[in-house]
Design an enzyme around this catalytic site. Structure first.
Site, short mmCIF file in Angstrom:
data_model
loop_
_atom_site.label_atom_id
_atom_site.label_comp_id
_atom_site.label_asym_id
_atom_site.label_seq_id
_atom_site.Cartn_x
_atom_site.Cartn_y
_atom_site.Cartn_z
N GLU A 170 24.88 46.31 60.92
CA GLU A 170 24.01 45.34 61.43
C GLU A 170 23.96 43.94 60.62
O GLU A 170 23.82 42.60 60.74
CB GLU A 170 22.61 45.57 61.39
CG GLU A 170 22.43 46.63 62.43
CD GLU A 170 21.16 47.60 62.35
OE1 GLU A 170 20.48 47.89 61.07
OE2 GLU A 170 20.26 47.64 63.34
N GLU B 24 22.46 56.14 63.39
CA GLU B 24 21.09 56.38 63.36
C GLU B 24 20.70 57.45 64.26
O GLU B 24 19.68 58.42 63.98
CB GLU B 24 20.43 55.15 63.84
CG GLU B 24 20.35 54.16 62.67
CD GLU B 24 21.39 53.22 62.62
OE1 GLU B 24 22.50 53.76 62.95
OE2 GLU B 24 21.29 52.17 61.98
N1 COA Z 1 21.59 56.10 51.84
C1 COA Z 1 21.57 56.67 50.55
N2 COA Z 1 22.50 57.32 50.09
C2 COA Z 1 23.66 57.36 50.62
C3 COA Z 1 23.64 56.90 52.20
C4 COA Z 1 22.56 56.10 52.54
N3 COA Z 1 22.47 55.46 53.85
N4 COA Z 1 25.14 56.92 52.43
C5 COA Z 1 25.71 57.57 51.69
N5 COA Z 1 24.91 57.91 50.34
C6 COA Z 1 24.97 58.51 49.25
C7 COA Z 1 25.47 60.16 49.35
O1 COA Z 1 23.94 60.72 49.38
C8 COA Z 1 26.17 60.57 48.22
O2 COA Z 1 25.47 60.53 47.13
P1 COA Z 1 25.40 61.81 46.23
O3 COA Z 1 27.19 61.70 46.00
O4 COA Z 1 24.65 61.31 45.16
O5 COA Z 1 25.18 63.02 46.76
C9 COA Z 1 27.13 59.37 48.14
O6 COA Z 1 26.68 58.29 48.80
C10 COA Z 1 28.36 59.61 48.59
O7 COA Z 1 28.25 59.96 50.18
P2 COA Z 1 28.91 61.09 50.65
O8 COA Z 1 28.01 61.68 51.90
O9 COA Z 1 29.21 62.32 49.56
O10 COA Z 1 30.20 60.62 51.04
P3 COA Z 1 31.39 60.94 52.08
O11 COA Z 1 32.58 60.04 52.20
O12 COA Z 1 31.40 62.60 52.22
O13 COA Z 1 30.36 60.38 53.78
C11 COA Z 1 29.18 58.76 54.97
C12 COA Z 1 30.14 58.94 53.63
C13 COA Z 1 28.93 57.12 54.83
C14 COA Z 1 29.89 59.13 56.23
C15 COA Z 1 28.00 59.68 54.74
O14 COA Z 1 27.53 59.25 53.31
C16 COA Z 1 26.64 59.31 55.69
O15 COA Z 1 26.64 59.81 56.67
N6 COA Z 1 25.77 58.51 55.30
C17 COA Z 1 24.72 58.20 55.84
C18 COA Z 1 25.08 56.83 56.90
C19 COA Z 1 23.73 56.64 57.71
O16 COA Z 1 23.16 57.61 58.43
N7 COA Z 1 23.72 55.57 57.80
C20 COA Z 1 22.46 54.93 58.55
C21 COA Z 1 20.95 55.05 57.95
S1 COA Z 1 19.87 54.75 59.26
#
Ligand code: COA
Length: 274
Positions: A128, A148
């Site tokens: 966004e 989301e």
């Molecule tokens: N908020 C807070 N922390 C987040 C985050 C978010 N939206 N997205 C990633 N992080 C953090 C993870 O918790 C992780 O922290 P940790 O290492 O202390 O456990 C770190 O960033 C790395 O993320 P990780 O999930 O281990 O990496 P990945 O490469 O396996 O996956 C994503 C990356 C982005 C696909 C996955 O983290 C994800 O799906 N994040 C949420 C995205 C989301 O739903 N966004 C919309 C929110 S409404």
């Protein structure tokens, strides 16, 4: 050269080329967006609206890729902010959304060219954020999406409203209903992003585009940006009035004289933004 200190972002200036770089600096959370992050971005842009030496801004994620490259992985899901709200109180919930949307509006209304430089994840609120910028430049390894729905929430920081304007109803619903990730190449082919760049050419490409805009006729870009952003939300006859009024404003600029004079003198123009 670093300016004011912020908690969640970093601001640097390229004074030779009149542009600033605002980097979201939360590598541990893949640049997730807390309200503080959004407020700092909005505050930094508001102050740069007045700075003559800043004629373009690049918004990007930190270059610290200790975990993964990211523009932003969206709303900070670890943030405690929303937990302080009473889930049964509808006004509380709506007001929380009002606060977040307000920052996106301020960023979108920035009067100078704003480039989203996306290298890595641009998800949810991060996607966004890119959508409120004028130009989106993405490296090939980047991924976009609205996850989301997988968290039981909705992309309501403008996601449903801004994506549909670029992508149409069917594809917007597909992207949002299924919450999948899309490659930068797909987004480029769909017309959502402006430039698709090889990973190893990304930094140089950002520099080139930001330098060009930083040395371009700033007042022309201002009236063009407003005519496109607001004209596209109105019927044609009203939209054309933005051109009519914008032409008048732009004709007062020194850069108009410089641009035409340089052409007639067969030399490159030197625009000052005045
Ligand atoms: N908020 C807070 N922390 C987040 C985050 C978010 N939206 N997205 C990633 N992080 C953090 C993870 O918790 C992780 O922290 P940790 O290492 O202390 O456990 C770190 O960033 C790395 O993320 P990780 O999930 O281990 O990496 P990945 O490469 O396996 O996956 C994503 C990356 C982005 C696909 C996955 O983290 C994800 O799906 N994040 C949420 C995205 C989301 O739903 N966004 C919309 C929110 S409404």
């Amino acid at each position: 050269m670093s300016e004011k200190q912020f908690e969640h972002i970093k601001v640097e200036l390229d004074s030779d080329n009149n542009y600033a770089v605002v980097s979201i600096n939360r590598p541990d959370k893949l640049n997730a967006l807390h309200n503080i992050t959004l407020k700092e971005i909005a505050d930094a842009l508001e102050s740069m609206a007045f700075k003559k030496s800043v004629r373009c801004v690049v918004l990007r994620g930190t270059k610290d890729y200790t975990k993964k490259p990211a523009f932003s992985a969206g709303a900070d899901l670890s943030s405690r902010g929303d937990q302080e709200l009473d889930p049964k109180n509808l006004m509380d919930q709506s007001n929380a959304m009002y606060v977040r949307q307000k920052y996106y509006d301020i960023i979108e209304r920035f009067p100078k060219p704003l480039i989203a430089a996306v290298d890595g994840y641009a998800l949810g609120g991060g996607f966004e954020l890119a959508l409120v910028c004028d130009i989106i430049i993405a490296s090939k390894r980047s991924t976009f999406g609205f996850p989301e729905i997988k968290r039981g929430i909705a992309p309501f920081n403008g996601g449903t409203q801004r994506l549909i304007r670029n992508l149409g109803k069917i594809r917007t619903k597909t992207v949002i209903f299924f919450g999948e990730h899309y490659s930068a190449e797909e987004m480029y082919n769909w017309g959502v992003i402006s430039f698709l760049v090889d990973d190893d050419k990304f930094e140089e490409f950002i520099y080139q585009k930001a330098s060009w805009l930083g040395n371009a006729p700033t007042k022309s870009l201002f009236v063009i940006k407003k005519a496109i952003d607001y004209g596209s939300q109105t019927p044609l006859n009203i939209g054309l009035q933005f051109e009519y009024l914008g032409y008048g404003i732009n004709s007062q600029s020194k850069d108009v004289i410089e641009g035409v004079t340089a052409f007639l003198q067969k030399r490159e123009p030197k625009f000052t933004g005045e």
